[in-house]
Design a protein around this motif. Structure first.
Motif, short mmCIF file in Angstrom:
data_model
loop_
_atom_site.label_atom_id
_atom_site.label_comp_id
_atom_site.label_asym_id
_atom_site.label_seq_id
_atom_site.Cartn_x
_atom_site.Cartn_y
_atom_site.Cartn_z
N MET A 1 0.75 -1.14 0.08
CA MET A 1 -0.02 0.12 0.10
C MET A 1 1.08 1.19 -0.04
SD MET A 1 -3.08 -0.98 2.55
CE MET A 1 -3.84 0.64 2.57
N VAL A 2 0.42 2.24 -0.76
CA VAL A 2 1.23 3.34 -0.92
C VAL A 2 1.15 4.27 0.35
CG1 VAL A 2 1.46 5.67 -2.05
CG2 VAL A 2 0.99 3.57 -3.24
N GLY A 3 -0.12 4.45 1.26
CA GLY A 3 0.00 4.93 2.36
C GLY A 3 -0.69 6.34 2.12
N LEU A 4 -0.58 7.08 3.37
CA LEU A 4 -0.82 8.60 3.33
C LEU A 4 0.18 9.50 3.31
CD1 LEU A 4 -4.00 8.29 5.80
CD2 LEU A 4 -4.09 8.41 3.36
N PRO A 5 0.18 10.60 2.47
CA PRO A 5 1.61 11.40 2.52
C PRO A 5 1.78 11.84 4.09
CG PRO A 5 0.02 11.66 0.71
CD PRO A 5 -0.74 10.80 1.64
N GLY A 6 3.00 11.80 4.50
CA GLY A 6 3.40 12.22 5.46
C GLY A 6 2.92 11.49 7.08
N VAL A 7 2.25 10.43 6.61
CA VAL A 7 1.66 9.66 7.65
C VAL A 7 2.52 8.21 7.71
CG1 VAL A 7 -0.17 8.59 8.95
CG2 VAL A 7 -0.58 11.00 7.80
N ASN A 8 2.27 7.40 6.70
CA ASN A 8 2.77 6.13 6.55
C ASN A 8 2.93 5.80 5.08
OD1 ASN A 8 0.11 5.76 5.56
ND2 ASN A 8 -0.34 4.29 7.51
N GLY A 9 3.69 4.57 5.00
CA GLY A 9 3.72 4.09 3.59
C GLY A 9 5.03 4.87 3.15
N LEU A 10 4.80 4.93 1.68
CA LEU A 10 6.14 5.37 1.09
C LEU A 10 6.52 6.78 1.23
CD1 LEU A 10 5.08 3.71 -2.48
CD2 LEU A 10 6.54 2.83 -0.62
N SER A 11 7.69 7.03 0.87
CA SER A 11 8.22 8.37 1.15
C SER A 11 8.10 9.29 0.01
CB SER A 11 9.80 8.37 1.47
OG SER A 11 10.46 7.76 0.33
N THR A 12 8.42 10.50 -0.05
CA THR A 12 7.84 11.48 -1.22
C THR A 12 8.79 10.95 -2.20
OG1 THR A 12 7.66 13.47 0.18
CG2 THR A 12 7.94 13.78 -1.93
N GLU A 13 10.03 10.70 -2.30
CA GLU A 13 11.10 10.28 -3.13
C GLU A 13 10.37 8.79 -3.71
OE1 GLU A 13 13.87 7.13 -4.15
OE2 GLU A 13 13.87 8.01 -1.95
N GLN A 14 10.21 8.08 -2.85
CA GLN A 14 9.42 6.69 -3.48
C GLN A 14 8.19 6.74 -4.09
OE1 GLN A 14 9.53 4.74 0.40
NE2 GLN A 14 11.27 3.66 0.03
N ARG A 15 7.42 7.78 -3.63
CA ARG A 15 6.08 8.24 -4.56
C ARG A 15 6.18 8.46 -5.74
NH1 ARG A 15 1.64 8.54 -1.13
NH2 ARG A 15 2.11 8.06 1.04
N LYS A 16 7.49 9.51 -6.08
CA LYS A 16 7.61 10.00 -7.38
C LYS A 16 8.13 8.87 -8.11
CE LYS A 16 8.56 14.69 -5.99
NZ LYS A 16 7.75 15.33 -6.83
N ARG A 17 9.03 7.92 -7.63
CA ARG A 17 9.68 6.85 -8.52
C ARG A 17 8.14 5.98 -8.88
NH1 ARG A 17 14.29 3.77 -6.23
NH2 ARG A 17 13.37 4.08 -4.06
N LEU A 18 7.40 5.62 -7.89
CA LEU A 18 6.30 4.74 -8.24
C LEU A 18 5.28 5.41 -9.22
CD1 LEU A 18 4.62 2.55 -7.58
CD2 LEU A 18 3.34 3.89 -5.59
N THR A 19 5.02 6.69 -9.20
CA THR A 19 4.41 7.55 -10.06
C THR A 19 5.04 7.26 -11.78
OG1 THR A 19 3.65 9.07 -8.59
CG2 THR A 19 3.39 9.62 -10.83
N ILE A 20 6.37 7.44 -11.67
CA ILE A 20 6.99 7.11 -12.95
C ILE A 20 6.84 5.57 -13.50
CG2 ILE A 20 9.27 7.16 -14.26
CD1 ILE A 20 10.12 9.47 -12.33
N ALA A 21 6.85 4.72 -12.47
CA ALA A 21 6.79 3.41 -12.95
C ALA A 21 5.29 3.21 -13.36
CB ALA A 21 6.96 2.56 -11.79
N VAL A 22 4.36 3.63 -12.81
CA VAL A 22 2.93 3.43 -13.30
C VAL A 22 2.62 4.11 -14.68
CG1 VAL A 22 0.69 3.95 -12.80
CG2 VAL A 22 1.98 3.44 -10.88
#
Length: 241
Positions: A1-22
């Motif tokens: 699960m990606v999680g909520l920004p600033g709460v849990n899950g992936l970091s900001t940098e990981q979210r950006k890489r995930l967006t590129i991968a998607v």
């Protein structure tokens, strides 16, 4: 699960890489990124740009908007499309090793200060082409670009690429959308269902507040509806008489 920004899950940098991968899952020929390094520290920005560089090495074109990048990030790009305020072109062309082509172009304009050793070419470029510098030097960088050999080469390349090959065919799509209206509704409903399913706390709070609100308004207007209905009937009858 990606999680909520600033709460849990992936970091900001990981979210950006995930967006590129998607986006790469769809196998696009070109990828547009709006400030992929914003909100990241130097290390995280370098990791994201390495991902972008690897994407380019696979044969895809990547177009990014960058706001005052560092030297390392700026050197990761191959070409630059520089616009001044108002959306007018100032420079459209290759950067070269250590931004040599960019520096050579602007240093060739009379009055533009030379770049200092070790200075960020991106910062120097923005300072040298500011509106204040245009007024100070009495020039227009847009006019200078449109009179340059670089502009003529770009126009010739655009005209060349705009001509279809003899054996090519125009793109044709049988419908405006890839899926039917019913399938679009199903996909949107399933997406919303998954959004609620992945956030049980939010769903539980919605159900709780819905129940409390229903009990509150139900008790406030208990049997009021029948009395109002009777009053309206009496008024309607008096008006008829």
């Amino acid at each position: 699960m990606v999680g909520l920004p600033g709460v849990n899950g992936l970091s900001t940098e990981q979210r950006k890489r995930l967006t590129i991968a998607v986006e790469l899952v769809a196998n696009p020929s070109i990828v547009f990124m709006d400030e992929p390094t914003s909100g990241l520290d130097a290390r995280a920005a370098a990791i994201v740009m390495r991902t972008v560089r690897n994407t380019v090495d696979t044969g895809r074109a990547v177009v990014c908007t960058i706001h005052q990048p560092s030297i390392d990030i700026f050197e990761a790009f191959d070409e630059l499309f520089l616009l001044k305020r108002g959306g007018e072109e100032i420079y459209v062309g290759p950067l070269g090793r250590n931004s040599c082509h960019l520096i050579k172009y602007f240093e060739g304009i009379n009055g533009v200060a030379k770049i200092k050793d070790g200075y960020n070419p991106a910062t120097w470029m923005l300072e040298a082409t500011s509106i204040g510098q245009e007024e100070k030097l009495g020039i227009n960088f847009t006019d200078i670009y449109k009179k340059s050999e670089l502009y003529r080469r770009n126009k010739a390349l655009v005209n060349e690429l705009s001509k279809p090959t003899p054996d090519s065919k125009d793109l044709y799509f049988p419908s405006q959308y890839a899926q039917s209206f019913l399938m679009q509704c199903v996909i949107c409903l399933w997406k919303q269902h998954m959004s609620y399913w992945r956030n049980p706390k939010y769903t539980a709070m919605r159900m709780f507040f819905t129940t409390i609100t229903a009990l509150l308004y139900g008790s406030m207007f208990w049997r009021v509806g029948s009395k109002m209905y009777l009053t309206l009937n009496i008024q309607s009858t008096s008006q008829q008489h």
